[in-house]
Structures are given as structure tokens and as C-alpha cells.
Design a protein around this motif. Structure first.
Motif, PDB file in Angstrom:
ATOM      1  N   ASN A   8     -14.970  12.392  30.928  1.00 22.30           N
ATOM      2  CA  ASN A   8     -14.963  13.520  29.997  1.00 22.30           C
ATOM      3  C   ASN A   8     -15.876  13.199  28.822  1.00 22.30           C
ATOM      4  N   PRO A   9     -17.185  13.297  29.014  1.00 31.96           N
ATOM      5  CA  PRO A   9     -18.103  12.929  27.933  1.00 31.96           C
ATOM      6  C   PRO A   9     -17.994  13.905  26.767  1.00 31.96           C
ATOM      7  N   PRO A  10     -18.273  13.411  25.578  1.00 35.15           N
ATOM      8  CA  PRO A  10     -18.239  14.315  24.428  1.00 35.15           C
ATOM      9  C   PRO A  10     -19.418  15.287  24.501  1.00 35.15           C
ATOM     10  N   PRO A  11     -19.225  16.516  24.039  1.00 32.31           N
ATOM     11  CA  PRO A  11     -20.334  17.467  24.066  1.00 32.31           C
ATOM     12  C   PRO A  11     -21.436  17.055  23.091  1.00 32.31           C
ATOM     13  N   LYS A  12     -22.668  17.324  23.490  1.00 34.14           N
ATOM     14  CA  LYS A  12     -23.789  17.063  22.601  1.00 34.14           C
ATOM     15  C   LYS A  12     -24.838  18.143  22.802  1.00 34.14           C
ATOM     16  N   ALA A  13     -25.694  18.294  21.816  1.00 32.79           N
ATOM     17  CA  ALA A  13     -26.711  19.338  21.867  1.00 32.79           C
ATOM     18  C   ALA A  13     -27.708  19.071  22.980  1.00 32.79           C
ATOM     19  N   VAL A  14     -28.256  20.136  23.528  1.00 34.51           N
ATOM     20  CA  VAL A  14     -29.285  20.011  24.560  1.00 34.51           C
ATOM     21  C   VAL A  14     -30.532  19.451  23.884  1.00 34.51           C
ATOM     22  N   PRO A  15     -31.061  18.313  24.376  1.00 34.63           N
ATOM     23  CA  PRO A  15     -32.240  17.730  23.727  1.00 34.63           C
ATOM     24  C   PRO A  15     -33.477  18.611  23.918  1.00 34.63           C
ATOM     25  N   GLU A  16     -34.375  18.501  22.990  1.00 40.07           N
ATOM     26  CA  GLU A  16     -35.636  19.239  23.078  1.00 40.07           C
ATOM     27  C   GLU A  16     -36.485  18.640  24.203  1.00 40.07           C
ATOM     28  N   PRO A  17     -37.204  19.479  24.946  1.00 38.85           N
ATOM     29  CA  PRO A  17     -38.119  18.929  25.954  1.00 38.85           C
ATOM     30  C   PRO A  17     -39.314  18.292  25.259  1.00 38.85           C
ATOM     31  N   PRO A  18     -40.004  17.366  25.937  1.00 37.05           N
ATOM     32  CA  PRO A  18     -41.140  16.697  25.315  1.00 37.05           C
ATOM     33  C   PRO A  18     -42.341  17.607  25.091  1.00 37.05           C
TER      34      PRO A  18
END
Length: 192
Positions: A68-78
Motif C-alpha cells: 500500500n504505497p503512499p500516494p504521490k504526485a505524477v512526476p513531470e515527463p522529461p
């Protein structure tokens, strides 16, 4: 003269083959290797094995954070987003991957960021895309984040997406770009 040379060579070949056959026939058969003799029994006293305690890094907290990983923001693409909107093609990508790989969810990273959604163990792919007149062709992909998905499912999705063409009316031939695809497991479906 030519016939004489050919007959001489044929005769030499026959004699050579006959000699090889004779040597093979007259050679003694190979003896099987001798069986090992049992060595005299030496009594050895065996000590009980001492098991090391499990590494301190493997704790229930580590397992829980994986399951159950903690939620995190979607990273920006390179690389920057394409000049046109692909959000209407998310259902097409979902259908392509689900048809080949089973119960997986497919979302676009740009769309998730716009909606303020987070990732919670999903894998993130960066898919090379080439715009053409009225469509976008997907190419090779690489992982930006493996998430908690099995590598075989991620590889299946990569193969399913490669070479697919999406109808995008605003697409015009131009510079290639990268599409960020977020892969997860569909709670209602299971992989085939």
C-alpha cells in the motif's frame, strides 16, 4: 590422361577409407570408467546450522509500504507535452492494453496532473510518439517508474502500445514527442 588421374585419386581414396575402417574395427572397445570405491567411513560430527536473523531492512513497514504505497504526485515527463491534446485517446490506449494484457488501467500522465490525481504504485512509461497527418504513431517506450506492477505486465503493455496509431485530428507531421502513460491494475479485472 585425365581419366588416369581420376582413377588414381579414386583408388587412393578407397585405400584411405579402408585403412580407417580397419583401424576402427581393430581398436579395442573403450572400457567403462572404473566405479569409485567407497572410502572408509570417517565419522564426522556435524554442528547444527546457525540461521542468521532476517535483515533488519525487511520489516512489516517495508512490506506495507510496498503493498500500500503512499500516494504521490505524477512526476513531470522529461520532455514537454505535445502541442495537441491526447486526453480523448485514453480510452483507445486502455482498450489496446486490456485486449492484450488483461485487467490493467491505462491513464495519461498529463491528464492525471490536470485532474490533480496521484499515483499509488502504478508504473509510468515514457512512450515515443511521432505525429502524422491526423494521427499519432506510438513507438518504443521506457520506464520512468516501475511501480509495484510485475515486470511481465509492464513488458506486455509496452509491446501492446508499440506501433499503434491513434486518430488525432489536430496532429500534423512534425517533431517527435513523448507520451507519459500510467499503468495500474484494474481492481475489477485480473491479468490473463
Amino acid at each position: 590422361m585425365r581419366r588416369f588421374v581420376l582413377l588414381s585419386l579414386a583408388g587412393i581414396l578407397v585405400v584411405f577409407l579402408a585403412a580407417l575402417a580397419f583401424i576402427e574395427w581393430s581398436a579395442p572397445p573403450e572400457a567403462p570408467p572404473p566405479e569409485p570405491r567407497p572410502s572408509p567411513a570417517v565419522e564426522t560430527q556435524r554442528r547444527p546450522a546457525i540461521l542468521a536473523p532476517p535483515p533488519a531492512a525487511v520489516t512489516s513497514e517495508v512490506v506495507e509500504s510496498f503493498v500500500n504505497p503512499p500516494p504521490k504526485a505524477v512526476p513531470e515527463p522529461p520532455s514537454p507535452a505535445p502541442a495537441f491534446d491526447l486526453s480523448g485517446r485514453q480510452a483507445d490506449l486502455q482498450a489496446v492494453v486490456a485486449r492484450q494484457c488483461g485487467g490493467m488501467t491505462v491513464r495519461l500522465g498529463d491528464e492525471m496532473r490536470r485532474q490533480g490525481d496521484t499515483v499509488k504504485g502504478e508504473a509510468i512509461l515514457l512512450v515515443d510518439a511521432e505525429p502524422m497527418a491526423g494521427r499519432v504513431k506510438l513507438g518504443q517506450s521506457r520506464q520512468q517508474s516501475p511501480g509495484n506492477l510485475r515486470p511481465s505486465l509492464v513488458a506486455c503493455a509496452q509491446m501492446a502500445l508499440r506501433g499503434k496509431e491513434l486518430p488525432v485530428a489536430a496532429a500534423r507531421p512534425g517533431e517527435r514527442f513523448t507520451v507519459q502513460v500510467v499503468l495500474g491494475m484494474d481492481p475489477a479485472g485480473a491479468p490473463r
